[in-house]
Scaffold this motif. Structure first.
Motif, PDB file in Angstrom:
ATOM      1  N   ASN A   1      21.435  11.085  37.619  1.00  0.00           N
ATOM      2  CA  ASN A   1      21.051  10.302  37.552  1.00  0.00           C
ATOM      3  C   ASN A   1      21.585   9.377  35.754  1.00  0.00           C
ATOM      4  N   GLU A   2      20.833   8.344  35.536  1.00  0.00           N
ATOM      5  CA  GLU A   2      21.186   7.907  33.639  1.00  0.00           C
ATOM      6  C   GLU A   2      20.382   9.023  32.623  1.00  0.00           C
ATOM      7  N   THR A   3      19.214   9.608  33.131  1.00  0.00           N
ATOM      8  CA  THR A   3      19.023  10.252  32.135  1.00  0.00           C
ATOM      9  C   THR A   3      20.203  12.186  32.312  1.00  0.00           C
ATOM     10  N   GLU A   4      20.340  12.010  33.337  1.00  0.00           N
ATOM     11  CA  GLU A   4      21.303  13.604  33.061  1.00  0.00           C
ATOM     12  C   GLU A   4      22.162  13.392  32.125  1.00  0.00           C
TER      13      GLU A   4
ATOM     14  N   GLU B   1      22.553  11.338  29.339  1.00  0.00           N
ATOM     15  CA  GLU B   1      21.660  10.954  28.307  1.00  0.00           C
ATOM     16  C   GLU B   1      21.323  12.579  27.428  1.00  0.00           C
ATOM     17  N   ALA B   2      20.411  13.327  28.393  1.00  0.00           N
ATOM     18  CA  ALA B   2      20.355  14.809  28.591  1.00  0.00           C
ATOM     19  C   ALA B   2      21.647  16.246  27.959  1.00  0.00           C
TER      20      ALA B   2
ATOM     21  N   ASN C   1      17.483   0.595  27.367  1.00  0.00           N
ATOM     22  CA  ASN C   1      16.752   2.208  27.774  1.00  0.00           C
ATOM     23  C   ASN C   1      16.226   2.479  28.516  1.00  0.00           C
ATOM     24  N   GLN C   2      16.206   1.778  30.093  1.00  0.00           N
ATOM     25  CA  GLN C   2      15.453   3.016  30.444  1.00  0.00           C
ATOM     26  C   GLN C   2      15.858   4.398  31.327  1.00  0.00           C
ATOM     27  N   ASN C   3      17.560   3.563  31.069  1.00  0.00           N
ATOM     28  CA  ASN C   3      18.281   5.389  31.197  1.00  0.00           C
ATOM     29  C   ASN C   3      17.190   6.401  33.062  1.00  0.00           C
ATOM     30  N   ASP C   4      17.490   5.504  34.025  1.00  0.00           N
ATOM     31  CA  ASP C   4      16.499   6.558  34.482  1.00  0.00           C
ATOM     32  C   ASP C   4      17.403   5.455  36.223  1.00  0.00           C
ATOM     33  N   GLN C   5      18.510   5.290  36.222  1.00  0.00           N
ATOM     34  CA  GLN C   5      18.512   4.607  37.259  1.00  0.00           C
ATOM     35  C   GLN C   5      19.947   5.826  38.086  1.00  0.00           C
TER      36      GLN C   5
ATOM     37  N   CYS D   1      23.464   6.542  38.690  1.00  0.00           N
ATOM     38  CA  CYS D   1      24.714   6.272  38.205  1.00  0.00           C
ATOM     39  C   CYS D   1      25.756   6.229  40.201  1.00  0.00           C
TER      40      CYS D   1
END
Ligand code: GLY
Ligand code: MN
Ligand code: MN
Length: 428
Positions: A210-213, A215-216, A247-251, A253
């Motif tokens: 996930n995009e959020t990972e 970001e982390a 900047n939703q960053n929740d999809q 990849c």
């Protein structure tokens, strides 16, 4: 990676440079930013007013700086007002600056408690004529939220309607545009931390993530070195490449997609700005690489184009011309379309619709005016792009670059940028 320690001498020098620009019999007043409230009884992290930081180095809330170089009492020519520490504050909020500490940080010799401000201010107002007050004059800012400075301007003009009021912002823009050696070192440290984050992410990205990972991963690297995100990170995979402020960053990849990373660190108050576009699977397709290399050629030419005397608009126009040529070679535009385009509606806007360079420093989009001409000591971003929604991807590349008298120093020159270099690092 450590923030470059800031010496009071820099802030003293900044005040001296400002004082030289003032009219005789002047007074400057600068307020800290508000501590912004959350919904309930909390507050968000405090973000110091960049101009106040530039002139004092003080982070503490409610601080006020007063400059009055022609004041008859020499001790009132530079005065810093800070909150008076007390037991209650110590228990609930922790340490507040002592007068000695405020002097050590800022170089301002006269430090007073905030409660003394009204009397000192009135004395100086009665003696002086020109009052420089601050306001947000960033040309792209949408100023709807009041600040301490905004409230101060209103109250001050009400109480003293007959003084001559002047804009401090225009002077601060001039000063902050040209970076001192210290500031360049501070920006470089932020760039280096950004590079560490990017290298870490290159080893980490895999299809299905996930995009959020992603970001982390950046957050981990930045925060463990006492940095932070310089701006809300853009972690945009696939078609999201083409959403400029995504900047939703929740999809998820996906294999075959590109991942656009507009992510950079701020460190010790100074910012950096980086974009890389990488293949989720670790390998660019033929077409993706073709577009990537086109953007990289534009990037290189645009870095070389950052020379004193031009405006950022000149750079954008040059970039549009270069991008249009590359778009023709990529089969996205026809020469005939370029020939019949109107000068106020270039055909290339369909594939590249934003500016290519902005100054950066204490703010990511640092203060400037469009008519300012680039000078040695400016730090600029270079961020060309080609967005192709019809093909489901877009490419942007961005570095932070110093302009010197004899060319440019790319402060991110050591961050992987060649397509093959990125592929090799991702394969490891
Ligand atoms: N990341 C903000 C910008 O590129 O301007
Ligand atoms: Mn930028
Ligand atoms: Mn950026």
């Amino acid at each position: 990676m450590k923030a470059v320690p800031i010496r009071a001498a820099l802030f003293t020098l900044n005040r001296e440079r400002l004082v030289k620009k003032l009219l005789p019999r002047s007074l400057v007043v600068l307020n800290a930013n508000d501590l912004m409230p959350t919904n309930a009884d909390g507050s968000m992290g405090h973000l110091q007013n960049a101009d106040l930081f530039y002139l004092t180095g003080v982070h503490q809330e409610e601080t006020i700086l007063l400059l009055a170089p022609d004041a008859s009492d020499p001790s009132q020519r530079e005065v810093l007002f800070v909150r008076q520490p007390n037991e209650h504050l110590a228990i609930w909020e922790g340490h507040k600056l002592t007068k000695e500490q405020a002097t050590a940080i800022s170089g301002v010799k006269t430090v007073k408690w905030l409660s003394e401000f009204p009397v000192v201010f009135r004395t100086l107002m009665c003696e002086l004529e020109n009052v420089y007050l601050n306001s947000n004059e960033h040309q792209r800012a949408d100023v709807t939220v009041g600040t301490r400075d905004v409230r101060f301007v209103r109250d001050c003009q009400k109480k003293f309607p007959l003084h001559c009021y002047r804009r401090l912002a225009s002077l601060m823009h001039e000063l902050r545009a040209v970076k001192s050696e210290y500031e360049i070192a501070a920006i470089k440290a932020a760039c280096d931390l950004t590079g560490e984050g990017f290298r870490r992410v290159l080893k980490f990205v895999k299809p299905g993530m996930n995009e959020t990972e992603v970001e982390a991963e950046f957050a981990h690297e930045f925060i463990r070195h006492k940095g932070q995100f310089a701006y809300p990170p853009i972690i945009a995979s696939g078609a999201n490449n083409n959403i400029l402020h995504y900047n939703q960053n929740d999809q998820i990849c996906k294999k075959g997609d590109l991942l656009l990373l507009d992510v950079a660190a701020g460190l010790g108050n100074y910012m950096s700005d980086l974009t890389r576009t990488i293949p989720v699977s670790g390998k660019f397709s033929r077409r993706q690489k073709q577009v990537y290399n086109a953007v990289l050629r534009i990037f290189r030419a645009q870095v070389a184009a950052c020379v004193p005397g031009k405006t950022t608009k000149d750079l954008r126009l040059e970039c549009e011309e270069r991008t249009a040529k590359e778009c023709v070679d990529l089969g996205l535009l026809k020469m005939s379309e370029l020939k019949k385009q109107k000068s106020d509606a270039p055909a290339v806007k369909k594939f590249f619709m934003h500016g290519v360079s902005h100054p950066i420093g204490l703010d990511v989009h640092d203060v400037t005016y469009n008519h300012f001409k680039i000078q040695p000591g400016w730090v600029l971003t270079v961020e060309p792009a080609i967005y192709i929604p019809a093909e489901g991807f877009g490419v942007r590349i961005e570095n932070t670059v110093l302009v010197t008298e004899n060319g440019q120093l790319d402060l991110m020159a050591d961050i992987p940028i060649e397509a093959e270099e990125i592929e090799a690092l991702m394969a490891r």
